[in-house]
Scaffold this motif. Structure first.
Motif, PDB file in Angstrom:
ATOM      1  N   PHE A   1       4.075  -9.765  -2.091  1.00 51.07           N
ATOM      2  CA  PHE A   1       4.783  -9.273  -0.906  1.00 51.07           C
ATOM      3  C   PHE A   1       4.185  -9.896   0.351  1.00 51.07           C
ATOM      4  CE2 PHE A   1       6.872  -5.789  -3.164  1.00 51.07           C
ATOM      5  CZ  PHE A   1       8.028  -5.644  -2.406  1.00 51.07           C
ATOM      6  N   GLU A   2       2.865  -9.932   0.443  1.00 52.51           N
ATOM      7  CA  GLU A   2       2.206 -10.524   1.608  1.00 52.51           C
ATOM      8  C   GLU A   2       2.597 -11.988   1.772  1.00 52.51           C
ATOM      9  OE1 GLU A   2      -2.035  -9.942   1.550  1.00 52.51           O
ATOM     10  OE2 GLU A   2      -1.785  -7.867   0.882  1.00 52.51           O
ATOM     11  N   ALA A   3       2.603 -12.724   0.665  1.00 52.55           N
ATOM     12  CA  ALA A   3       2.945 -14.153   0.735  1.00 52.55           C
ATOM     13  C   ALA A   3       4.394 -14.362   1.153  1.00 52.55           C
ATOM     14  CB  ALA A   3       2.687 -14.809  -0.616  1.00 52.55           C
ATOM     15  N   ILE A   4       5.292 -13.548   0.620  1.00 47.96           N
ATOM     16  CA  ILE A   4       6.709 -13.677   0.967  1.00 47.96           C
ATOM     17  C   ILE A   4       6.931 -13.355   2.437  1.00 47.96           C
ATOM     18  CG2 ILE A   4       8.989 -12.659   0.584  1.00 47.96           C
ATOM     19  CD1 ILE A   4       8.127 -12.385  -2.403  1.00 47.96           C
ATOM     20  N   PHE A   5       6.312 -12.276   2.903  1.00 47.13           N
ATOM     21  CA  PHE A   5       6.484 -11.908   4.305  1.00 47.13           C
ATOM     22  C   PHE A   5       5.826 -12.937   5.231  1.00 47.13           C
ATOM     23  CE2 PHE A   5       8.029  -8.052   2.597  1.00 47.13           C
ATOM     24  CZ  PHE A   5       8.668  -7.359   3.620  1.00 47.13           C
TER      25      PHE A   5
ATOM     26  N   GLY B   1       0.802  -1.210   0.000  1.00 49.66           N
ATOM     27  CA  GLY B   1       0.000   0.000   0.000  1.00 49.66           C
ATOM     28  C   GLY B   1       0.835   1.260   0.000  1.00 49.66           C
ATOM     29  N   LEU B   2       1.930   1.235   0.731  1.00 43.45           N
ATOM     30  CA  LEU B   2       2.795   2.411   0.828  1.00 43.45           C
ATOM     31  C   LEU B   2       3.394   2.776  -0.524  1.00 43.45           C
ATOM     32  CD1 LEU B   2       4.195   4.447   2.756  1.00 43.45           C
ATOM     33  CD2 LEU B   2       6.034   2.782   2.966  1.00 43.45           C
ATOM     34  N   PHE B   3       3.829   1.772  -1.253  1.00 41.73           N
ATOM     35  CA  PHE B   3       4.438   2.023  -2.562  1.00 41.73           C
ATOM     36  C   PHE B   3       3.416   1.973  -3.706  1.00 41.73           C
ATOM     37  CE2 PHE B   3       8.184   0.265  -0.213  1.00 41.73           C
ATOM     38  CZ  PHE B   3       8.859   1.489  -0.123  1.00 41.73           C
ATOM     39  N   GLN B   4       2.123   1.841  -3.375  1.00 40.95           N
ATOM     40  CA  GLN B   4       1.032   1.790  -4.344  1.00 40.95           C
ATOM     41  C   GLN B   4       1.325   0.789  -5.467  1.00 40.95           C
ATOM     42  OE1 GLN B   4       0.422   5.860  -5.539  1.00 40.95           O
ATOM     43  NE2 GLN B   4      -0.539   6.388  -3.594  1.00 40.95           N
ATOM     44  N   LEU B   5       1.633  -0.415  -5.040  1.00 41.42           N
ATOM     45  CA  LEU B   5       1.962  -1.478  -5.986  1.00 41.42           C
ATOM     46  C   LEU B   5       0.694  -2.087  -6.561  1.00 41.42           C
ATOM     47  CD1 LEU B   5       4.767  -3.221  -3.947  1.00 41.42           C
ATOM     48  CD2 LEU B   5       5.053  -1.615  -5.827  1.00 41.42           C
ATOM     49  N   ASP B   6       0.853  -2.772  -7.672  1.00 39.81           N
ATOM     50  CA  ASP B   6      -0.233  -3.523  -8.292  1.00 39.81           C
ATOM     51  C   ASP B   6      -0.743  -4.559  -7.285  1.00 39.81           C
ATOM     52  OD1 ASP B   6      -0.686  -6.127 -10.489  1.00 39.81           O
ATOM     53  OD2 ASP B   6      -1.678  -4.191 -10.822  1.00 39.81           O
ATOM     54  N   PRO B   7      -2.050  -4.832  -7.262  1.00 38.90           N
ATOM     55  CA  PRO B   7      -2.571  -5.802  -6.285  1.00 38.90           C
ATOM     56  C   PRO B   7      -1.892  -7.172  -6.334  1.00 38.90           C
ATOM     57  CG  PRO B   7      -4.382  -4.610  -7.265  1.00 38.90           C
ATOM     58  CD  PRO B   7      -3.137  -4.193  -8.009  1.00 38.90           C
ATOM     59  N   LEU B   8      -1.520  -7.620  -7.525  1.00 37.48           N
ATOM     60  CA  LEU B   8      -0.849  -8.920  -7.625  1.00 37.48           C
ATOM     61  C   LEU B   8       0.533  -8.865  -6.965  1.00 37.48           C
ATOM     62  CD1 LEU B   8      -0.961 -11.786  -8.720  1.00 37.48           C
ATOM     63  CD2 LEU B   8       0.093 -10.943 -10.822  1.00 37.48           C
ATOM     64  N   VAL B   9       1.252  -7.785  -7.174  1.00 39.16           N
ATOM     65  CA  VAL B   9       2.573  -7.622  -6.558  1.00 39.16           C
ATOM     66  C   VAL B   9       2.422  -7.478  -5.040  1.00 39.16           C
ATOM     67  CG1 VAL B   9       4.641  -6.189  -6.475  1.00 39.16           C
ATOM     68  CG2 VAL B   9       3.514  -6.607  -8.659  1.00 39.16           C
ATOM     69  N   SER B  10       1.396  -6.759  -4.631  1.00 44.13           N
ATOM     70  CA  SER B  10       1.143  -6.595  -3.202  1.00 44.13           C
ATOM     71  C   SER B  10       0.849  -7.944  -2.542  1.00 44.13           C
ATOM     72  CB  SER B  10      -0.034  -5.645  -2.992  1.00 44.13           C
ATOM     73  OG  SER B  10      -0.267  -5.428  -1.632  1.00 44.13           O
ATOM     74  N   ARG B  11       0.065  -8.791  -3.207  1.00 45.55           N
ATOM     75  CA  ARG B  11      -0.211 -10.132  -2.674  1.00 45.55           C
ATOM     76  C   ARG B  11       1.055 -10.978  -2.617  1.00 45.55           C
ATOM     77  NH1 ARG B  11      -4.431  -8.446  -0.668  1.00 45.55           N
ATOM     78  NH2 ARG B  11      -6.421  -8.605  -1.741  1.00 45.55           N
TER      79      ARG B  11
END
Length: 77
Positions: free
Chosen positions: A50-54, A38-48
């Protein structure tokens, strides 16, 4: 070769710690992935991603934490 009996007090402590620390660690790491997306306003797929990796990093941290906890408070004995 006989095994020692299960110490249910240690087992219940380890289960409680796994639930408490697991919820905190995995939840916080998942939220960090969401926040960075959200902070970097990434594409939803990229954001997901990031969530999965974290979240995976949180599960790895939980694994190492529980491995150490079982060494210090053995289930048998």
């Amino acid at each position: 070769m006989s095994q020692k009996p299960i110490n249910f007090r240690h087992l219940s402590t380890l289960v409680a710690v796994a639930i408490l620390v697991g919820t905190e660690l995995v939840g916080a790491s998942w939220a960090a992935g969401w926040a960075l997306g959200g902070l970097f306003q990434l594409d939803p797929l990229v954001s997901r991603a990031f969530e999965a990796i974290f979240a995976l990093a949180g599960f790895v941290g939980l694994y190492f934490f529980m491995r150490t906890a079982v060494k210090n408070e053995p289930i048998r004995g």
